[in-house]
Design a protein around this motif. Structure first.
Motif, PDB file in Angstrom:
ATOM      1  N   GLU A  26      58.293  31.530 -52.403  1.00 48.87           N
ATOM      2  CA  GLU A  26      57.713  30.032 -51.186  1.00 48.87           C
ATOM      3  C   GLU A  26      58.749  29.777 -50.549  1.00 48.87           C
ATOM      4  N   LEU A  27      60.046  29.529 -51.354  1.00 47.00           N
ATOM      5  CA  LEU A  27      61.136  28.875 -50.374  1.00 47.00           C
ATOM      6  C   LEU A  27      61.766  30.496 -49.312  1.00 47.00           C
ATOM      7  N   ARG A  28      61.663  31.018 -50.014  1.00 43.75           N
ATOM      8  CA  ARG A  28      61.810  32.352 -49.043  1.00 43.75           C
ATOM      9  C   ARG A  28      60.851  32.316 -47.736  1.00 43.75           C
ATOM     10  N   LEU A  29      60.270  32.637 -48.447  1.00 43.53           N
ATOM     11  CA  LEU A  29      58.688  32.882 -47.469  1.00 43.53           C
ATOM     12  C   LEU A  29      59.322  31.664 -46.196  1.00 43.53           C
ATOM     13  N   LEU A  30      59.155  30.648 -46.434  1.00 50.30           N
ATOM     14  CA  LEU A  30      59.346  29.282 -45.685  1.00 50.30           C
ATOM     15  C   LEU A  30      60.354  29.548 -44.531  1.00 50.30           C
ATOM     16  N   MET A  32      61.440  32.297 -44.363  1.00 47.92           N
ATOM     17  CA  MET A  32      62.067  33.591 -42.840  1.00 47.92           C
ATOM     18  C   MET A  32      60.615  33.538 -41.718  1.00 47.92           C
ATOM     19  N   GLN A  33      59.697  32.266 -42.107  1.00 51.30           N
ATOM     20  CA  GLN A  33      58.306  31.872 -40.931  1.00 51.30           C
ATOM     21  C   GLN A  33      59.332  31.155 -39.850  1.00 51.30           C
ATOM     22  N   ALA A  34      59.793  30.066 -40.463  1.00 54.04           N
ATOM     23  CA  ALA A  34      60.659  29.208 -39.946  1.00 54.04           C
ATOM     24  C   ALA A  34      61.647  30.278 -38.884  1.00 54.04           C
ATOM     25  N   GLU A  35      62.341  31.092 -39.272  1.00 55.23           N
ATOM     26  CA  GLU A  35      63.123  32.019 -38.928  1.00 55.23           C
ATOM     27  C   GLU A  35      62.729  32.917 -37.283  1.00 55.23           C
ATOM     28  N   ALA A  36      61.682  33.291 -37.914  1.00 50.37           N
ATOM     29  CA  ALA A  36      60.457  33.655 -36.870  1.00 50.37           C
ATOM     30  C   ALA A  36      59.708  33.121 -35.516  1.00 50.37           C
ATOM     31  N   ARG A  37      59.936  32.178 -36.567  1.00 48.56           N
ATOM     32  CA  ARG A  37      59.380  31.305 -35.097  1.00 48.56           C
ATOM     33  C   ARG A  37      60.886  31.104 -33.668  1.00 48.56           C
ATOM     34  N   SER A  38      61.571  30.327 -34.552  1.00 43.45           N
ATOM     35  CA  SER A  38      63.222  30.665 -33.413  1.00 43.45           C
ATOM     36  C   SER A  38      63.734  31.739 -32.527  1.00 43.45           C
ATOM     37  N   GLU A  39      63.060  32.741 -33.241  1.00 39.11           N
ATOM     38  CA  GLU A  39      63.593  33.909 -32.795  1.00 39.11           C
ATOM     39  C   GLU A  39      62.395  34.069 -31.634  1.00 39.11           C
ATOM     40  N   ARG A  40      60.942  34.062 -31.567  1.00 42.54           N
ATOM     41  CA  ARG A  40      60.122  33.722 -30.758  1.00 42.54           C
ATOM     42  C   ARG A  40      61.042  33.327 -29.163  1.00 42.54           C
ATOM     43  N   ALA A  41      60.753  33.705 -28.364  1.00 45.16           N
ATOM     44  CA  ALA A  41      61.569  33.787 -26.655  1.00 45.16           C
ATOM     45  C   ALA A  41      60.258  32.361 -26.702  1.00 45.16           C
ATOM     46  N   PRO A  42      60.321  31.493 -25.987  1.00 43.83           N
ATOM     47  CA  PRO A  42      59.524  30.769 -25.948  1.00 43.83           C
ATOM     48  C   PRO A  42      58.850  31.239 -24.591  1.00 43.83           C
ATOM     49  N   SER A  43      57.393  30.971 -24.297  1.00 44.50           N
ATOM     50  CA  SER A  43      56.476  31.913 -22.962  1.00 44.50           C
ATOM     51  C   SER A  43      57.015  31.136 -22.178  1.00 44.50           C
ATOM     52  N   SER A  44      56.963  31.421 -20.866  1.00 48.97           N
ATOM     53  CA  SER A  44      57.076  30.591 -19.346  1.00 48.97           C
ATOM     54  C   SER A  44      55.983  30.563 -19.128  1.00 48.97           C
ATOM     55  N   GLY A  45      54.640  30.657 -19.282  1.00 44.72           N
ATOM     56  CA  GLY A  45      53.412  30.621 -18.906  1.00 44.72           C
ATOM     57  C   GLY A  45      53.111  31.825 -18.055  1.00 44.72           C
ATOM     58  N   ALA A  46      53.827  32.614 -17.223  1.00 43.83           N
ATOM     59  CA  ALA A  46      53.838  32.575 -16.192  1.00 43.83           C
ATOM     60  C   ALA A  46      53.092  34.968 -16.182  1.00 43.83           C
ATOM     61  N   TRP A  47      51.811  34.913 -15.138  1.00 44.79           N
ATOM     62  CA  TRP A  47      51.383  36.569 -15.518  1.00 44.79           C
ATOM     63  C   TRP A  47      51.792  37.049 -14.352  1.00 44.79           C
TER      64      TRP A  47
END
Length: 79
Positions: A26-30, A32-47
């Motif tokens: 469970e700790l490994r899963l947590l 990996m999820q935290a790493e995935a969230r931090s690797e995602r580029a923040p959305s600028s909201g522009a289209w």
């Protein structure tokens, strides 16, 4: 007062080997999820996004040629 990391270390140190082994997946899963969230580029909201239109388009719409496609395939035995 301790930091969350220090508290986590203390709690883990208090666990039995069996409990630690049960908690490890469970700790490994947590992690990996935290790493995935931090690797995602923040959305600028522009289209549209910067990558929009960066590849060539597809061939013409197949629905324009549906009668030709169906007539060519109709009666063909399934494989």
């Amino acid at each position: 007062m301790s930091t969350p990391r220090e508290e986590l270390h203390a709690l883990i140190d208090e666990l039995s080997d069996k409990a630690a082994a049960d908690l490890l997946p469970e700790l490994r899963l947590l992690k990996m999820q935290a790493e995935a969230r931090s690797e995602r580029a923040p959305s600028s909201g522009a289209w549209p996004p910067a990558w929009f239109g960066s590849i060539d388009g597809t061939p013409p719409d197949l629905t324009e040629h549906i009668d030709e496609i169906l007539s060519a395939e109709f009666g063909r035995s399934p494989k």
